[in-house]
Design an enzyme around this catalytic site. Structure first.
Site, PDB file in Angstrom:
ATOM      1  N   CYS A  63       0.766  -1.145  -0.049  1.00 48.68           N
ATOM      2  CA  CYS A  63       0.050  -0.110  -0.149  1.00 48.68           C
ATOM      3  C   CYS A  63       0.719   1.343   0.244  1.00 48.68           C
ATOM      4  O   CYS A  63       1.745   1.311   0.706  1.00 48.68           O
ATOM      5  CB  CYS A  63      -1.008   0.021   1.322  1.00 48.68           C
ATOM      6  SG  CYS A  63      -1.866   1.385   1.595  1.00 48.68           S
ATOM      7  N   TYR A 195      -5.598   5.675  -8.581  1.00 51.24           N
ATOM      8  CA  TYR A 195      -6.715   5.219  -8.182  1.00 51.24           C
ATOM      9  C   TYR A 195      -7.999   5.581  -9.147  1.00 51.24           C
ATOM     10  O   TYR A 195      -8.855   4.698  -9.388  1.00 51.24           O
ATOM     11  CB  TYR A 195      -7.074   5.207  -6.921  1.00 51.24           C
ATOM     12  CG  TYR A 195      -6.032   4.246  -5.866  1.00 51.24           C
ATOM     13  CD1 TYR A 195      -6.244   2.923  -5.559  1.00 51.24           C
ATOM     14  CD2 TYR A 195      -4.561   4.738  -5.624  1.00 51.24           C
ATOM     15  CE1 TYR A 195      -5.197   2.204  -4.984  1.00 51.24           C
ATOM     16  CE2 TYR A 195      -3.856   4.106  -5.075  1.00 51.24           C
ATOM     17  CZ  TYR A 195      -4.022   2.645  -4.603  1.00 51.24           C
ATOM     18  OH  TYR A 195      -3.340   1.794  -3.923  1.00 51.24           O
TER      19      TYR A 195
END
Length: 328
Positions: A63, A195
């Site tokens: 992440c 994203y």
């Protein structure tokens, strides 16, 4: 990625139908601060004093949001002050888990849970919201202090100065306005922009995010052709580390998996050298785990990659020389 609703786990993806195909990130909900004396920070309640051995950080090596806190922990010398556990890279129907059958995954050595959402339930049995990394846990009060990466980064930068932290100031007073300006653009169009492109469910939403992403990358490449770092010339600030965690994943993941395929970072003369410069800085390379990164993205997002095949490439050398010091 699922979520908790009144303490019950639901395997539910983001609802992009309500937003015209656009991905909208949910705001973090645990917003307390660790401070030098335990007083309240800019959000949340007080009572979280900076003390060695008291706090524990849950992260994923995959992440980028968690990665920025790992870098701050590294460059500020907090290894012996704030402990860390690493989740399994594949995020399936149970969200982030502590399965330890992947090299580098540690299990939960503090609370002995099997799933990260169980840590959230220890803090709030009726919690409603996404279960995310990084998550900063307080052993003493058995609460989640904070799960907003930008705020954890700021805490690590200054709260532990009297508790044994060291390293450069990542958010110096004289540069804060400039750092905030760069952060704002980079967050919206690069950090979150990849994203917004990758999780878009309409052509229009995807192309909007795509254009904004590459407009900012072009702007950054030009900016970095004249100065060594995003804001300062002498040393990296938090603006650099917030950008780095997206850049280091770009060619391996975002270019193909998220369809951000106009240019790779290696095609940008200044950005590519800048990426190598940061990677080779103060042990930062030890925080980069491409096996976790590629496995997470390609094996977790079945709606994008239904075969879950993890690509072998690309080939690139982040240890290669750079001439960035000449810009200092």
């Amino acid at each position: 990625m699922g979520l908790l609703v009144d303490g019950a786990w639901q395997d539910r993806w983001y609802d992009t139908e309500k937003t015209g195909g656009r991905f909208e990130r949910q705001a973090s909900q645990f917003r307390n601060w660790i401070t030098a004396d335990g007083s309240a920070g800019s959000t949340g309640d007080g009572g979280f004093k900076a003390e060695g051995g008291r706090y524990h950080l849950y992260v994923s090596y995959a992440c980028p949001w968690a990665h920025r806190t790992l870098i701050a922990r590294q460059v500020k010398g907090l290894d012996d002050i704030v402990s860390v556990d690493v989740v399994h890279p594949v995020m399936g129907k149970d969200g982030w888990t502590f399965a330890a059958d992947f090299d580098g995954a540690t299990g939960d050595r503090v609370n002995q849970t099997q799933r990260l959402y169980e840590v959230y339930l220890l803090a709030d049995p009726k919690f409603t919201g996404r279960v995310t990394v990084p998550t900063l846990w307080d052993r003493q009060t058995r609460q989640i202090v904070n799960n907003e990466s930008s705020e954890i980064l700021r805490m690590f930068n200054s709260a532990f100065d009297d508790a044994g932290a060291s390293g450069p100031d990542l958010y110096p007073d004289t540069l804060r306005e400039k750092i905030d300006d760069v952060n704002a653009r980079v967050y919206d169009t690069v950090n979150n922009g990849v994203y917004k492109a990758g999780f878009a469910t309409s052509q229009r939403a995807y192309e909007e995010a795509f254009r904004e992403l590459f407009a900012t990358l072009d702007w950054l490449d030009d900016r970095l052709s004249h100065q060594r770092y995003a804001v300062a010339n002498s040393t990296p600030t938090e603006a650099d580390w917030r950008l780095f965690t997206t850049l280091v994943r770009f060619d391996a993941v975002y270019f193909g998996h998220f369809k951000c395929n106009w240019r790779e970072i290696r095609n940008y003369p200044a950005l590519s050298g800048y990426l190598r410069d940061l990677y080779q800085h103060m042990g930062v390379a030890h925080t980069v785990h491409f096996d976790h990164i590629k496995t997470h993205y390609y094996a977790s997002h079945q709606m994008i990659n239904p075969t879950r095949i993890v690509p072998v490439g690309p080939e690139f050398d982040l240890d290669a020389p750079h001439d960035r010091a000449t810009l200092s």
